[in-house]
Design an enzyme around this catalytic site. Structure first.
Site, PDB file in Angstrom:
ATOM      1  N   PRO A   2       0.876  -1.015  -0.047  1.00 49.91           N
ATOM      2  CA  PRO A   2       0.136   0.116   0.107  1.00 49.91           C
ATOM      3  C   PRO A   2       1.173   1.571   0.205  1.00 49.91           C
ATOM      4  CG  PRO A   2      -0.657  -1.077   1.804  1.00 49.91           C
ATOM      5  CD  PRO A   2       0.823  -2.302   1.244  1.00 49.91           C
ATOM      6  N   LEU A   9      -3.056  20.240   6.106  1.00 48.02           N
ATOM      7  CA  LEU A   9      -2.787  21.814   6.342  1.00 48.02           C
ATOM      8  C   LEU A   9      -1.408  21.218   7.131  1.00 48.02           C
ATOM      9  CD1 LEU A   9      -5.242  23.921   5.146  1.00 48.02           C
ATOM     10  CD2 LEU A   9      -5.720  24.358   8.092  1.00 48.02           C
ATOM     11  N   GLU A  10      -0.727  22.647   6.328  1.00 46.57           N
ATOM     12  CA  GLU A  10       0.469  22.458   6.760  1.00 46.57           C
ATOM     13  C   GLU A  10       0.324  23.477   8.240  1.00 46.57           C
ATOM     14  OE1 GLU A  10       2.125  26.575   4.689  1.00 46.57           O
ATOM     15  OE2 GLU A  10       0.118  28.074   5.327  1.00 46.57           O
ATOM     16  N   GLY A  11       1.590  22.791   8.989  1.00 45.23           N
ATOM     17  CA  GLY A  11       1.743  23.659  10.200  1.00 45.23           C
ATOM     18  C   GLY A  11       1.914  22.842  11.219  1.00 45.23           C
TER      19      GLY A  11
END
Lengths: 64, 64, 64, 64, 64, 64
Positions: A2, A9-11
């Site tokens: 797999p 989301l960035e951060g």
């Protein structure tokens, strides 16, 4: 075998990503009965200006 | 018409990428009998913190 | 480590795909100096109704 | 439910991306008759060294 | 140069896809000021067994 | 907000996919501290003729 791509989301912190890789590999290993050696994980950081939902740029949603 | 995406570990030189684009286009052109003008190649640099295998973050594997 | 995705128009023969995998792996192996064991290739067949260019569905372009 | 990925050459302004998200969501909403809340858009900036066509790196094409 | 991938739930009609390709190309052409000839669109049909949200397979959500 | 794509070899059962969606959503929810409602999972079935490793088509590897 797999191959897993996780768009987030960035951060996210390095520690969160480390755990994500570890735990996701476990889940895939158990559920699909594959060897741990065959699980590949790719994380994609999504910039706030490059993500839109409900017709709005995420960085605009966040500011409002 | 072929659209090719190559995910590689970050740190490849500009020269390596240039050659990769050139050579891959050749191979696709010959194998699939398409015109060179129709081959598009995208390279994606994979950061070491964003790549996991065997349940471990690549930057951790490398350090050990 | 390179992971390669090749999007092609549907209808390629098994022999063409076989050669594509073989030749692409060679190119990547040489250009990026990685071991053959680490090259993974994914082929995606693009249906003619699911591909558009110049604002037109490919199956419509082909018919005209 | 539609999830849309737009790969563009790097250098688009924030205003262009904002409009792209807004207008694309409208088009999808109308064409597929889905609610605006369910449309997700991802923009991917393509670096000029990571994009090849006609067997050449885009940054080389541009310079010539 | 924009390359657009639209992931939709399976079952869209040919006419819906045709319109999607046509309208999306228009939006991209206007917003990013690129020529129509350079816009490529890929549609991916998402099977109901291969799509999950809220921890559930979509075909299970639909049935309940 | 995480969007997860899992590429697996064709032939997984509906029950395996169901569990994969359920368990992966749990892991992501805990690790990234996001709400279950925001996790989207896409499974992609990889045909044996469309997957290559070590320079060989998977259906050829399997047969040998």
């Amino acid at each position: 075998m797999p191959f897993i791509t996780v768009k987030v989301l960035e951060g996210k912190s390095k520690e969160q990503k480390r755990k994500l890789i570890e735990k996701m590999t476990e889940v895939v290993t158990e559920t699909l009965e594959v060897d741990k050696d065959r699980v590949f994980i790719f994380i994609e950081d999504l910039e706030k200006d490059n993500y839109g939902k409900q017709g709005k740029m995420f960085s605009d949603i966040e500011r409002s």
